[in-house]
Design a protein around this motif. Structure first.
Motif, mmCIF file in Angstrom:
data_model
loop_
_atom_site.group_PDB
_atom_site.id
_atom_site.type_symbol
_atom_site.label_atom_id
_atom_site.label_comp_id
_atom_site.label_asym_id
_atom_site.label_seq_id
_atom_site.Cartn_x
_atom_site.Cartn_y
_atom_site.Cartn_z
ATOM 1 N N ILE A 1 0.836 -1.201 0.000
ATOM 2 C CA ILE A 1 0.000 0.000 0.000
ATOM 3 C C ILE A 1 0.873 1.255 0.000
ATOM 4 O O ILE A 1 0.632 2.213 -0.750
ATOM 5 N N LYS A 2 1.904 1.257 0.846
ATOM 6 C CA LYS A 2 2.803 2.413 0.944
ATOM 7 C C LYS A 2 3.435 2.726 -0.410
ATOM 8 O O LYS A 2 3.549 3.897 -0.802
ATOM 9 N N HIS A 3 3.844 1.683 -1.121
ATOM 10 C CA HIS A 3 4.451 1.869 -2.438
ATOM 11 C C HIS A 3 3.415 2.397 -3.440
ATOM 12 O O HIS A 3 3.665 3.380 -4.156
ATOM 13 N N LEU A 4 2.249 1.757 -3.497
ATOM 14 C CA LEU A 4 1.253 2.114 -4.503
ATOM 15 C C LEU A 4 0.600 3.463 -4.226
ATOM 16 O O LEU A 4 0.133 4.130 -5.158
ATOM 17 N N ALA A 5 0.579 3.880 -2.952
ATOM 18 C CA ALA A 5 -0.013 5.183 -2.607
ATOM 19 C C ALA A 5 0.743 6.343 -3.248
ATOM 20 O O ALA A 5 0.203 7.452 -3.354
ATOM 21 N N LYS A 6 1.976 6.099 -3.675
ATOM 22 C CA LYS A 6 2.764 7.140 -4.315
ATOM 23 C C LYS A 6 2.379 7.346 -5.775
ATOM 24 O O LYS A 6 2.763 8.351 -6.383
ATOM 25 N N HIS A 7 1.645 6.391 -6.350
ATOM 26 C CA HIS A 7 1.257 6.510 -7.760
ATOM 27 C C HIS A 7 0.207 7.606 -7.888
ATOM 28 O O HIS A 7 -0.801 7.595 -7.177
ATOM 29 N N PRO A 8 0.410 8.564 -8.777
ATOM 30 C CA PRO A 8 -0.522 9.703 -8.856
ATOM 31 C C PRO A 8 -1.935 9.321 -9.254
ATOM 32 O O PRO A 8 -2.877 10.093 -9.009
ATOM 33 N N ASN A 9 -2.117 8.152 -9.844
ATOM 34 C CA ASN A 9 -3.437 7.751 -10.305
ATOM 35 C C ASN A 9 -4.119 6.758 -9.362
ATOM 36 O O ASN A 9 -5.209 6.288 -9.654
ATOM 37 N N ILE A 10 -3.480 6.452 -8.230
ATOM 38 C CA ILE A 10 -4.080 5.581 -7.218
ATOM 39 C C ILE A 10 -4.379 6.446 -6.008
ATOM 40 O O ILE A 10 -3.471 6.955 -5.350
ATOM 41 N N ILE A 11 -5.673 6.637 -5.722
ATOM 42 C CA ILE A 11 -6.058 7.674 -4.760
ATOM 43 C C ILE A 11 -6.548 7.129 -3.425
ATOM 44 O O ILE A 11 -6.828 7.909 -2.509
#
Length: 292
Positions: free
Chosen positions: A154-164
């Motif tokens: 989650i911590k990694h994917l939360a940085k993706h600008p399109n995953i909110i």
């Protein structure tokens, strides 16, 4: 995209022949909007999306979008399309369809059945998020897909600008609290456990995607509003009043009860589809008694 408040993963009404009842679905969308919900989630778990033909999926998505856009409150309503699939590439196709039909965002789980490791989970979400023009809410529901999205993932994917955000439905509030305490930038931890909303809201969550909102939309809106005003006694009171029904739903036959109990049992939205089967007469009566 506004996801603050109560969002309903709407049930799909079926007629006596088992076909999608578009007229009743239109009326249901408008009824939920009138009750004050912030958004509608199409093709979610309670919508029985996994039983749809491609034509039925298009009909459901189009009907919901048209009903929401035609309402007086259309500017306040967020439309989210579930795009779960066994295949990552197919989820991308479903994401494109949702954008074409005017949806605001997407909800996506880990691929069922394949049981990917965490690096595979990252690859799955990033592949969709890299090409999607709509923002994505991840859906963590290990009881359905067989694996959990772990904190570091989650911590990694939360940085993706399109995953909110993430709809957290594991039932493990310690996992949810760790994410809420992390204060990820521009990322929402959304309540996906119908028996834990007061806990989520106390620790700063701003959204509840609730299958039980098919039953209690107005009550859940009132509960959310109370928490945002710091009125925890009212929130606890409302939760105590609706808890017996929610506990029953969480204990088994969730989809069946979401349909039987739709708008507190006042709207007939038809039966569930195979592989789900109807409740027994006694179980249905016991459940409806909880609504009275």
């Amino acid at each position: 995209m506004n996801i603050t408040g109560i969002l309903v993963p709407i049930v799909t009404p079926f007629d006596a022949q088992g076909n999608v009842d578009a007229n009743k679905l239109t009326a249901l969308v408008k009824a939920f909007i009138d009750k004050g919900v912030a958004g509608i989630v199409a093709c979610g778990t309670t919508g029985e999306y996994y039983t749809f033909s491609p034509e039925e999926r298009a009909l459901v998505l189009t009907t919901i979008a048209d009903a929401a856009k035609g309402s007086d409150n259309k500017n306040a309503i967020t439309l989210i399309a579930g795009i779960n699939s066994l295949s990552t590439d197919h989820s991308i196709v479903l994401a494109e369809q949702a954008k074409t039909l005017g949806y605001d965002g997407l909800m996506l789980s880990v691929t069922p059945y394949s049981l990917p490791e965490q690096d595979g989970i990252i690859a799955h979400f990033e592949k969709v998020a890299d090409v999607s023009e709509l923002p994505i809410i991840m859906y963590n529901f290990p009881a359905r897909v067989g694996v959990s999205i772990e904190f570091d993932t989650i911590k990694h994917l939360a940085k993706h600008p399109n995953i909110i955000g993430v709809k957290e439905s594991s039932g493990d509030f310690s996992h949810a609290l760790r994410m809420l305490q992390a204060n990820f930038n521009d990322f929402e931890v959304i309540c996906g456990c119908d028996d834990q909303p007061v806990d989520f809201f106390f620790w700063g969550a701003k959204s509840w995607i609730a299958g039980a909102a098919n039953v209690f939309p107005a009550e859940q809106v009132a509960l959310f509003n109370a928490t945002q005003q710091g009125d925890w006694q009212t929130a606890k009171k409302i939760m105590s009043e609706i808890y017996p029904v929610i506990h029953s739903m969480e204990s088994g036959n969730y989809n069946q009860k979401a349909k039987v109990g739709c708008l507190k049992g006042t709207v007939d939205v038809g039966a569930v589809r195979v592989p789900l089967t109807p409740m027994s007469g006694s179980e249905k009566s016991e459940f409806l008694a909880l609504l009275s």
